[in-house]
Scaffold this active site. Sequence first.
Site, PDB file in Angstrom:
ATOM      1  CG  HIS A  29      -1.883  -1.054   1.365  1.00  0.00           C
ATOM      2  ND1 HIS A  29      -1.724  -2.107   2.235  1.00  0.00           N
ATOM      3  CD2 HIS A  29      -3.045  -1.266   0.715  1.00  0.00           C
ATOM      4  CE1 HIS A  29      -2.766  -2.926   2.120  1.00  0.00           C
ATOM      5  NE2 HIS A  29      -3.583  -2.439   1.209  1.00  0.00           N
ATOM      6  CB  SER A 178      -4.353  -7.077   4.449  1.00  0.00           C
ATOM      7  OG  SER A 178      -4.072  -5.892   3.737  1.00  0.00           O
TER       8      SER A 178
END
Length: 246
Positions: A29, A178
Amino acid sequence: MKVVRTAAELRTDGSTGLVPTMGGFHEGHLSLFRAARAENDTVVASLFVNPAQFAPGEDLDRYPRDEERDAALAEENGVDLLFVPAAEDIYPDGFQTWVDVEELGSILEGEHRPGHFRGVATVCLKLFNLVRPDRAYFGQKDAQQVAVIKRMVRDLAVPVEIRVCPTVRDDDGLALSSRNAYLSPEEREKALALPRALAANDRSALDGLAVDYFEPADFEPRVLAAAVRVGSTRLIDNVVLEGETA
Ligand code: PAF
């Protein structure tokens, strides 16, 4: 950096880059935030765990949620506005309009997660309409998601440029996700077979794991894509096939 929760507060100046996310920030990210920072006057990151892209029984409830940590990381990596919409603003009462990228959305991931890309395409279009970015940033790690979003943007003439950044990997080769947070140390060791199998184009390296698919996909660029389940964690990854660039 400002945290904004309503579309009305989303005031941007000059060119705008949007990084759509579901939080649980990792270096993947952060690389998207930095790419957006380098190319735009204003950088918006959205943080919304989109229920519509999870099927019943998937990991919606246990998906990592830590807004404070995510906000600090976003700020350190050049985000100007962190947009954290309420579910009712994304899916208002009576919501019934969906974007279905029919073919691309139904193969590979779409076959194993029916409805997933309908949720992804719909939320991305909604975010594009709310933020009105010049550019939107996605990771090559989700190659099929990129293909679906690019197709939607072309088909519906959405005025946004889709920018794709390379997959970020840990030193051991595991693509950052994640969902890696769900893996026990033993499971993580087993998960390393995934990048190894892809790098060697050798499906047998996945023996012992539950393989949903391991096959080339005609995205742009063409990739070898795979999805495996390690314990209760489902991981996807891909490598760009020789001679082509991401
Ligand atoms: O890749 C993700 O995190 C999600 O699929 C996205 C693009 C933010 C849509 O919810």
